[in-house]
Each structure stands twice: as structure tokens, then as C-alpha cells.
Design an enzyme around this catalytic site. Sequence first.
Site, PDB file in Angstrom:
ATOM      1  N   ASN A 374       0.815  -1.225   0.000  1.00 27.14           N
ATOM      2  CA  ASN A 374       0.000   0.000   0.000  1.00 27.14           C
ATOM      3  C   ASN A 374       0.846   1.272   0.000  1.00 27.14           C
ATOM      4  OD1 ASN A 374       0.956  -0.143   2.574  1.00 27.14           O
ATOM      5  ND2 ASN A 374      -1.013  -0.589   3.540  1.00 27.14           N
ATOM      6  N   ARG A 513       2.917   6.367  11.897  1.00 28.77           N
ATOM      7  CA  ARG A 513       2.260   5.824  13.087  1.00 28.77           C
ATOM      8  C   ARG A 513       2.006   6.966  14.060  1.00 28.77           C
ATOM      9  NH1 ARG A 513       0.823   2.377  10.397  1.00 28.77           N
ATOM     10  NH2 ARG A 513       1.351   0.161  10.458  1.00 28.77           N
ATOM     11  N   GLN A 542      -5.857   2.940  18.363  1.00 28.66           N
ATOM     12  CA  GLN A 542      -6.845   2.774  17.291  1.00 28.66           C
ATOM     13  C   GLN A 542      -7.833   1.692  17.650  1.00 28.66           C
ATOM     14  OE1 GLN A 542      -4.084   4.277  13.574  1.00 28.66           O
ATOM     15  NE2 GLN A 542      -5.010   2.301  13.449  1.00 28.66           N
ATOM     16  N   HIS A 566      -7.772   5.830  10.062  1.00 30.20           N
ATOM     17  CA  HIS A 566      -6.640   5.133   9.429  1.00 30.20           C
ATOM     18  C   HIS A 566      -7.111   4.413   8.156  1.00 30.20           C
ATOM     19  CE1 HIS A 566      -2.865   2.428  10.220  1.00 30.20           C
ATOM     20  NE2 HIS A 566      -2.897   2.923   8.995  1.00 30.20           N
TER      21      HIS A 566
HETATM   22  N1  LIG Z   1      -1.098   4.931   7.156  1.00 27.49           N
HETATM   23  C1  LIG Z   1      -1.025   3.808   6.520  1.00 27.49           C
HETATM   24  O1  LIG Z   1      -2.038   3.296   6.035  1.00 27.49           O
HETATM   25  C2  LIG Z   1       0.308   3.147   6.345  1.00 27.49           C
HETATM   26  C3  LIG Z   1       0.444   2.189   5.341  1.00 27.49           C
HETATM   27  C4  LIG Z   1       1.693   1.622   5.138  1.00 27.49           C
HETATM   28  C5  LIG Z   1       2.751   1.964   5.959  1.00 27.49           C
HETATM   29  N2  LIG Z   1       2.581   2.865   6.946  1.00 27.49           N
HETATM   30  C6  LIG Z   1       3.686   3.236   7.842  1.00 27.49           C
HETATM   31  O2  LIG Z   1       4.766   3.734   7.067  1.00 27.49           O
HETATM   32  C7  LIG Z   1       5.963   3.144   7.530  1.00 27.49           C
HETATM   33  C8  LIG Z   1       7.000   3.155   6.454  1.00 27.49           C
HETATM   34  O3  LIG Z   1       6.621   2.267   5.423  1.00 27.49           O
HETATM   35  P1  LIG Z   1       7.629   1.936   4.244  1.00 27.49           P
HETATM   36  O4  LIG Z   1       6.971   0.927   3.391  1.00 27.49           O
HETATM   37  O5  LIG Z   1       8.135   3.192   3.614  1.00 27.49           O
HETATM   38  O6  LIG Z   1       8.810   1.275   5.074  1.00 27.49           O
HETATM   39  P2  LIG Z   1      10.317   1.102   4.625  1.00 27.49           P
HETATM   40  O7  LIG Z   1      10.872   0.058   5.498  1.00 27.49           O
HETATM   41  O8  LIG Z   1      10.410   0.923   3.160  1.00 27.49           O
HETATM   42  O9  LIG Z   1      11.008   2.494   4.971  1.00 27.49           O
HETATM   43  C9  LIG Z   1      11.176   2.944   6.240  1.00 27.49           C
HETATM   44  C10 LIG Z   1      12.350   3.884   6.251  1.00 27.49           C
HETATM   45  O10 LIG Z   1      12.375   4.523   7.511  1.00 27.49           O
HETATM   46  C11 LIG Z   1      13.731   4.624   7.883  1.00 27.49           C
HETATM   47  N3  LIG Z   1      13.855   4.819   9.317  1.00 27.49           N
HETATM   48  C12 LIG Z   1      13.690   3.927  10.301  1.00 27.49           C
HETATM   49  N4  LIG Z   1      13.912   4.490  11.485  1.00 27.49           N
HETATM   50  C13 LIG Z   1      14.228   5.773  11.250  1.00 27.49           C
HETATM   51  C14 LIG Z   1      14.566   6.862  12.073  1.00 27.49           C
HETATM   52  N5  LIG Z   1      14.662   6.717  13.397  1.00 27.49           N
HETATM   53  N6  LIG Z   1      14.825   8.038  11.500  1.00 27.49           N
HETATM   54  C15 LIG Z   1      14.774   8.174  10.170  1.00 27.49           C
HETATM   55  N7  LIG Z   1      14.466   7.174   9.326  1.00 27.49           N
HETATM   56  C16 LIG Z   1      14.183   5.993   9.863  1.00 27.49           C
HETATM   57  C17 LIG Z   1      14.343   3.340   7.410  1.00 27.49           C
HETATM   58  O11 LIG Z   1      15.743   3.440   7.306  1.00 27.49           O
HETATM   59  C18 LIG Z   1      13.661   3.175   6.077  1.00 27.49           C
HETATM   60  O12 LIG Z   1      14.392   3.785   5.051  1.00 27.49           O
HETATM   61  C19 LIG Z   1       5.537   1.761   7.974  1.00 27.49           C
HETATM   62  O13 LIG Z   1       6.432   1.204   8.898  1.00 27.49           O
HETATM   63  C20 LIG Z   1       4.199   2.023   8.585  1.00 27.49           C
HETATM   64  O14 LIG Z   1       4.348   2.345   9.945  1.00 27.49           O
HETATM   65  C21 LIG Z   1       1.376   3.482   7.144  1.00 27.49           C
END
Ligand SMILES: NC(=O)c1ccc[n+]([C@@H]2O[C@H](COP(=O)([O-])OP(=O)(O)OC[C@H]3O[C@@H](n4cnc5c(N)ncnc54)[C@H](O)[C@@H]3O)[C@@H](O)[C@H]2O)c1
Length: 615
Positions: A374, A513, A542, A566
Site C-alpha cells: 500500500n 504511526r 486505534q 486510518h
Molecule cells: N497509514 C497507513 O495506512 C500506512 C500504510 C503503510 C505503511 N505505513 C507506515 O509507514 C511506515 C513506512 O513504510 P515503508 O513501506 O516506507 O517502510 P520502509 O521500510 O520501506 O522504509 C522505512 C524507512 O524509515 C527509515 N527509518 C527507520 N527508522 C528511522 C529513524 N529513526 N529516522 C529516520 N528514518 C528511519 C528506514 O531506514 C527506512 O528507510 C511503515 O512502517 C508504517 O508504519 C502506514
Amino acid sequence: MQSASVRLESEGCGVCRRREASEGHTRNRGDVLVPDEAPDSVLHRVVESCTSSFRFQPSSSSTGCCISVHFYKAVAAPPVPLQPLYDGSPRCHVHGRDVPYKLTKTITSYVSRELSFLGSPRSGTASRHSGSADRHGGERQQAPNVKALVASWRLCHGAPPSFDGYHTIQQSMQWRQGCRAANFLEHVARRARERHVRPGARRCRKREWALSERLPPSTRPEPVSGLPQPFYKSSRFPSPLSPHFSLSNQLISLSATMKVLAILYDGGKAAEEEPRLLGTVENELGIREFVESHGHEYIVTSDKEGPDSAFHKHIVDAEVLITTPFHPGYLTADLIKQAKNLKICITAGVGSDHVDLDTAVTHKIQVLEVSGSNVVSVAEHVVMSILLLVRNFVPAHEMIERGDWQVSQVARAAFDLEGKVVGTIGAGRIGYRVLQRLLPFDCKELLYYDYAALPAEASKAVRARRVEDLKEFVSQCDVVTVNCPLHDGTRGLVNTELLKHFKKGAWLVNTARGAICDKDAVAAAVSSGQLAGYAGDVWNVQPAPRDHVWRTMKNPLGGGNGMVPHYSGTTLDAQARYANGVKSILENYLKAHPQEPQNVIVGHGGYATKAYGQR
Ligand SMILES: NC(=O)c1ccc[n+]([C@@H]2O[C@H](COP(=O)([O-])OP(=O)(O)OC[C@H]3O[C@@H](n4cnc5c(N)ncnc54)[C@H](O)[C@@H]3O)[C@@H](O)[C@H]2O)c1
């Protein structure tokens, strides 16, 4: 002395054989001796069990499956040692993949057990048909042929064979995944079940299956001295001393029912009207038929809070947990400790922070998510949220609904995105897609803050500059978007202290989050005007309580709130992708195929990703 042997040989499919031949590798094999003086009935029983269970004929082999069974009478004098059935390592290569190999050993141990429990030739124990009294009555000693097996196994391995059926079965339940042979076992079990539910359909093992199903615990005899206890104690398997014990029953048990528990959100009328709302309790990710056709139990519920909830009740014996971030079943350390059967947690979506990942690591529970399912949905939502905050869209629309028309009221807080500095905390799949989508808006600059630097080509493609210090990063941005996972390093990352370093009147969008941003600090910053607005779809709890401050917070000009439930990552397109993804993760699990590496958050006993904190 002549010996009759049962040889279990891992023959391999054509692909494996060709590969192994080219590598000069020979397969491991296992022989189980039936001493010469064993009554014919014993050999007959073993052969019958094996042929009916594996459906291989004596002296035949098959390339349809990675297991074949050979029976032959060995003329060599003993000791014909038990060949090591597997090379000490629990893995082998199938189709070039590293997969569990233990199953062959399991089968051998069943055959061994069949032999040993059928009785010592010296004590003249009985054939399948005449021996039930013998098997039930009187005290039995460990059969000499068991001792012989142990001794010859020792010769080969320096260690006794595992007659601990419980242990072996437990393990083989895990090893089932990925092993091609396991597919075969599942096939056998499924066929047996199908036949059971279709009485009269062909000649079948229906009787055996029915008996094993009905076998009450009380019919299981007491443990016999000298033999390992756990096997007898296991409630899943009939005792080998029971008249109903047979290899085929054991094999059916091997792929016996597991509980798959899914925590999804209630879809109500919408889900009844729209079957594409797959992430709902009503539509069950569209996998009920799939799960049940494999003979497994599928429990779907939204009831997740508190010790009396369905989630807490079923997690105790569930083997697979499916949860969705949109209605997260919080799998805490305490719950993990209670979940004795739990092997795998699947996130229907992206973001597995609702699982205590450290405890999952120590309990060797795999955690997988449908990575990428997603990310476009969320990236689009982020861009939309940035625009609606910067352009002051929500108050303008509310004005129209009210029937008012006062352009200056809304235009005073409306800006163009062009010429602004936009930065993302986290430049992973979503963060990077946000940067890509912002490119045509001619922002003054695109920035990112991430401990993992983007490859040079990737950052060049979106013309993004990395800022390594977080305070410095936020102080340069007009718009900050949060796109990193929630973990110890990001919980409460955007707090009162950090907000002081934001540009006055900056906009903040968080679809990652809720708990990454301090609820009260954000609300205070919006009402003071330190933040011109906050938008997102994620909340620290949530569903969000009705009185959650983020529902109603406003900036001093009466706008600046872009909060929604959400849903950014659960568009109908996204639901189709993550429901499919869950199914294929489950399929891999059941077939013991390796999982797609990008989906693995916690693998067997360790983190498989660096996204959940710098390690
Ligand atoms: N709202 C929604 O419906 C929804 C849907 C999908 C994902 N998400 C959230 O989005 C997040 C990211 O998803 P993604 O697919 O891009 O994940 P991803 O793993 O591809 O990317 C996450 C990035 O965050 C970086 N990161 C981790 N800790 C960090 C920090 N302390 N400071 C800076 N960067 C940091 C990582 O190095 C990585 O590059 C998910 O973990 C989820 O919590 C939300």
C-alpha cells in the site's frame, strides 16, 4: 543372518537430481532394518503402511515428489548400518533453495517406530490383525530391534536416533514448510479428508481417518517403560500401541489442523455491499476457502481488547496470527508468552509495530508483512494531505457546506506548494515515493532524514538532499512528512522539544504511526500556531477515542486539521494487494517455501530488516 530392510530414500525430483548430479552430490538415504526373524506380518505391516501412506509400490520410485520409498530384502549379514538419513544439517537444497530436509528423517522414525512397536520378533508379537490384545495387554519391554536400531544408529551418528516422536512431530510441523515432501503429505491428508467427507467415494482410508478422529484420549494406553514419554503424552497422536495407530494416521496428523487467527476491522453494511472490502471481518481477506481447504481452522474477529476478548482467547493455541495495522491486535510480550503454538505473524498491510518484535525474536516467531502493498496508496495520501494543509482546503470546504462565502477568511491561510521546502523523515518505500510525487510541484528543495542514505542515483533522481541532524532538518522544512516505522528510536520522536526547532507555521503530515508524534505536544503546537497544521490518518490508539484531541484541534485561524481515520493504506486497490500478499505468505508457510525476503521483518530468530531501528 538375513535382514529385510526398508529403505527410505530421498530420490528427488528431476530438477533436484539434475542439479545434484551436476554438483556430484549424492543424496542421503535411510535404511530401517527388520531383523530376519521378524514375522512376515511385521514386514507386511510396514510395507502395507508405507505403500498405503506414500502410495509407492515396493521397489518403485517416483519423481513426482522428493520422497520415494524402496523396499527390498537385504541379503547382507548384519550389521547393515542405518545410513544417516540426513547429513546432520537440517537443511538441504530443493530446486536450488535451502529448505528443511528433516521430513525424511521423520518418516524414517515413523517406520522405525512401526517396527519397534509392532513388537519384538523374539516376543513373537503380532500381526496387524491379530495383535491388538498383545498390544494392549501385558507388559512390554523395549523391543530388541529397537535396541539394534539405536545401536546401529549410534555407530553411524554417534548419537541415538530420535524416537521421541513428539519432538520430531513438533519439529516436522515447522519443517513441513518449504519441503516439497510436505506438499505430498498435505495432499495425502487432504485426499483422506475429502474421502471422509464424501462417503462411498472410491476405496479409501476413510476408516482410518475416522478412527483417528474419534479416538478418545482414554483409549490411549499408559506409557511403556523404557520408551520416551512425550510421544505418548502428545494428545495429537494416538499411541502406537493403540489398534488405531498406523503410519498413515500419523502422516495425516502431521498436517493436522492448525488455527489461523485473523484480527480485522468490522466492515458492517459497507462490507456486505462491497465485497472488495477484503480487510474486514465480513470478507475475511477472501482466504477462508483457501485456509479451510487445507484442513485448517480460520477464526476471524475484531474483538481484540482485554483478557476476555476473542483475540486473547484464541491466541493461546493459534499457529498463525494475521493482523492489520488498521485495527491492530497488539501482540504484547505477555501474549506472546501465552501463545505456545504461535509460529508466524502476518501483517495484512505494512507496519508491524503492533507486535513486540524483540519478544518475537526471542520466541522464534516469524513476523512478515506485505511490503509495498500500500505504499503508493499512502504516498498519494501524503501528497494530498500536504496540499490540503498548505492550501487551507478543509476550512474552505466547511465554509461552502455551511452556506457561507468569504474568500478572504480562507485565503489568508492558503499558500502554494511551489517554492516550499519539503522534507521526509524516513526515505524508504513510502518516503521515496512521496519525494517522487512532489518533484513536479517545483518545491524549493526536497530533503530527507534517514539513517540509511539513499543510493546516489536514487537521490539524484528526485533531487533530494540528505540532512543528518534531525533538528537541523526540521528547522529547514516548511513541510515535514513522517514516513518511518514506529520502533524504540521513533516513539515520541516529534515531541515538545523537537517542535521548538520547526519553522514557525510549518505543516506536519504523519501517515506513519500516531505514536511517533507526541499527541499533546502536537495539539499544543497547532493551537499556538507553532504548527500551521497537522494531518494524517494514524493515531496513538486505534480506534481513536471519541474525545481524542487530534479530532478537533485547530490553529488560531480555525483550520489546520487534516485528520482522518486510518485508511490511507487501505484503499480497495491496496486491499486487493495485501489480501493476495497474505495468501501467498500463508501458502509459502504451508508449503514450506521460502518467503519473499522483502516481506520478512523477523525471520527465524532475528530481525531481517534494518528499518525497525539501527542495529
Ligand atoms: N497509514 C497507513 O495506512 C500506512 C500504510 C503503510 C505503511 N505505513 C507506515 O509507514 C511506515 C513506512 O513504510 P515503508 O513501506 O516506507 O517502510 P520502509 O521500510 O520501506 O522504509 C522505512 C524507512 O524509515 C527509515 N527509518 C527507520 N527508522 C528511522 C529513524 N529513526 N529516522 C529516520 N528514518 C528511519 C528506514 O531506514 C527506512 O528507510 C511503515 O512502517 C508504517 O508504519 C502506514
